[in-house]
Design an enzyme around this catalytic site. Structure first.
Site, PDB file in Angstrom:
ATOM      1  N   LYS A  40     -11.238  -3.253  12.570  1.00  0.00           N
ATOM      2  CA  LYS A  40     -10.331  -4.517  13.255  1.00  0.00           C
ATOM      3  C   LYS A  40      -9.249  -3.995  14.438  1.00  0.00           C
ATOM      4  O   LYS A  40      -8.080  -2.786  14.509  1.00  0.00           O
ATOM      5  CB  LYS A  40      -9.253  -4.068  12.006  1.00  0.00           C
ATOM      6  CG  LYS A  40      -8.209  -5.498  11.478  1.00  0.00           C
ATOM      7  CD  LYS A  40      -7.687  -6.595  11.064  1.00  0.00           C
ATOM      8  CE  LYS A  40      -6.046  -4.895  11.315  1.00  0.00           C
ATOM      9  NZ  LYS A  40      -5.083  -5.591  11.746  1.00  0.00           N
ATOM     10  N   ASP A  67      -7.817  -9.954  14.709  1.00  0.00           N
ATOM     11  CA  ASP A  67      -6.572  -9.892  14.321  1.00  0.00           C
ATOM     12  C   ASP A  67      -5.886 -10.235  14.733  1.00  0.00           C
ATOM     13  O   ASP A  67      -4.450  -9.271  15.101  1.00  0.00           O
ATOM     14  CB  ASP A  67      -6.113  -8.481  13.380  1.00  0.00           C
ATOM     15  CG  ASP A  67      -5.473  -9.345  12.379  1.00  0.00           C
ATOM     16  OD1 ASP A  67      -4.840  -9.816  11.502  1.00  0.00           O
ATOM     17  OD2 ASP A  67      -4.577  -7.671  12.164  1.00  0.00           O
ATOM     18  N   LYS A  69      -3.945 -13.311  14.224  1.00  0.00           N
ATOM     19  CA  LYS A  69      -2.860 -14.728  13.923  1.00  0.00           C
ATOM     20  C   LYS A  69      -2.514 -15.535  14.332  1.00  0.00           C
ATOM     21  O   LYS A  69      -1.758 -15.548  15.098  1.00  0.00           O
ATOM     22  CB  LYS A  69      -2.262 -13.773  13.205  1.00  0.00           C
ATOM     23  CG  LYS A  69      -3.054 -12.786  12.075  1.00  0.00           C
ATOM     24  CD  LYS A  69      -1.454 -11.965  11.118  1.00  0.00           C
ATOM     25  CE  LYS A  69      -1.363 -11.179  10.384  1.00  0.00           C
ATOM     26  NZ  LYS A  69      -2.130  -9.347  11.216  1.00  0.00           N
ATOM     27  N   ARG A 235      -3.259   2.293   7.845  1.00  0.00           N
ATOM     28  CA  ARG A 235      -2.760   3.582   7.819  1.00  0.00           C
ATOM     29  C   ARG A 235      -3.091   5.398   6.823  1.00  0.00           C
ATOM     30  O   ARG A 235      -3.205   6.104   6.981  1.00  0.00           O
ATOM     31  CB  ARG A 235      -1.062   3.514   7.550  1.00  0.00           C
ATOM     32  CG  ARG A 235      -0.713   2.752   8.851  1.00  0.00           C
ATOM     33  CD  ARG A 235       0.413   2.852   8.721  1.00  0.00           C
ATOM     34  NE  ARG A 235       0.684   1.651   7.703  1.00  0.00           N
ATOM     35  CZ  ARG A 235       1.244   0.481   7.341  1.00  0.00           C
ATOM     36  NH1 ARG A 235       2.429   0.801   8.011  1.00  0.00           N
ATOM     37  NH2 ARG A 235       0.863  -0.922   6.802  1.00  0.00           N
TER      38      ARG A 235
END
Ligand code: C5P
Length: 255
Positions: A40, A67, A69, A235
């Site tokens: 991503k 990503d 958005k 993470r």
């Protein structure tokens, strides 16, 4: 490939939340030998590097979930969506709260640009409610529905427009799967492995110290059981002392 036949490694989307093409390349090169193919590229990396990060993933044989958005007026979102098609991404997203007209125009742009450039159209999915938000954050925005109802409402709206699926937390996946059917894609971030081994458990510590902004979390297995097709993990892998061990633990949990 039919989504029910996806292997654990194919279900994992690793969030390349890093600051340079070089760092992104290192992660892709480390993880592809483990069978991970989906990466991503989000707002941070894309703002820093532009399309170079996407190209780097492609160069190393990976596929990109862009990503970014999108949430803008229909014409602007459509222009951005067409540009993403030209980058050759595998999946991309927009905020469902950008409205039906925006979703319709973006979807049309994806199809037209893919057609014009003779590419497979990327999957276009909608963000329902960010996994970092809790019930009180909706009230704070003046939204009156419960979080679950709001997510479900937005998922159905996205489906009615023709989007391929949505981004939602595992907490709502079961309801969405039930309401939207088997074909509709469910992509879940907020994955927090609790596998018993030290490296993967870094997050229990992170959560306790409130360093973790995700609110609606689930383990990989919980997300899968709830009906998720793809799991986005950042993470827990990127900040682990032993990332390989964490990826192995996630893949095992998904078996
Ligand atoms: O580090 P962590 O596993 O929380 O990363 C989750 C990733 O998924 C982040 O890159 C975040 O931007 C993204 N994401 C999310 N919630 C959404 C959509 C995307 O957390 N609704």
């Amino acid at each position: 490939m039919k989504k029910e036949n996806l292997t654990p490694a194919q279900r994992l989307i690793v969030a390349l939340d890093v600051n340079s093409v070089e760092e992104a390349a290192r992660w892709v090169k480390t993880l592809t030998p483990m069978g991970v193919t989906h990466f991503k590229v989000g707002l941070g990396l894309f703002t820093q590097t532009g399309p170079a990060a996407v190209e780097e993933v492609h160069k190393n044989g990976g596929q990109v979930f862009l990503d970014l958005k999108f949430h803008d007026i229909p014409a602007t979102a459509a222009r951005a969506a067409a540009a993403a098609v030209r980058l050759g991404v595998w999946m991309m997203n927009l905020h469902i709260q950008g409205g039906s007209a925006m979703m319709r125009r973006a979807l049309a742009a994806v199809r037209e640009e893919a057609d014009r450039t003779r590419r497979k159209p990327p999957m276009l999915i909608g963000v329902t409610v960010l996994t970092s938000m809790a019930e009180k954050d909706l009230a704070d925005l003046g939204l009156r529905k419960t979080l679950k109802d709001q997510v479900l409402y937005l998922a159905k709206l996205a489906q009615s427009i023709g989007l391929n699926g949505i981004v939602a937390s595992a907490k709502e996946a079961t309801t969405i799967r039930w309401a939207c059917g088997e074909e509709f894609l469910i992509v879940t971030p907020g994955i927090r492995p609790t596998t018993g081994d030290k490296a993967a458990n870094f997050l229990s510590g992170a959560k306790a110290s409130s360093a973790d902004d995700q609110q609606r979390t689930a383990t990989p297995r919980e997300a899968l059981k709830a009906g998720a097709d793809y799991l986005v993990v950042g993470r827990p892998i990127l900040e682990a002392s032993d990332p390989i061990l964490v990826v192995q633990a996630i893949l095992k949990d998904l078996e």
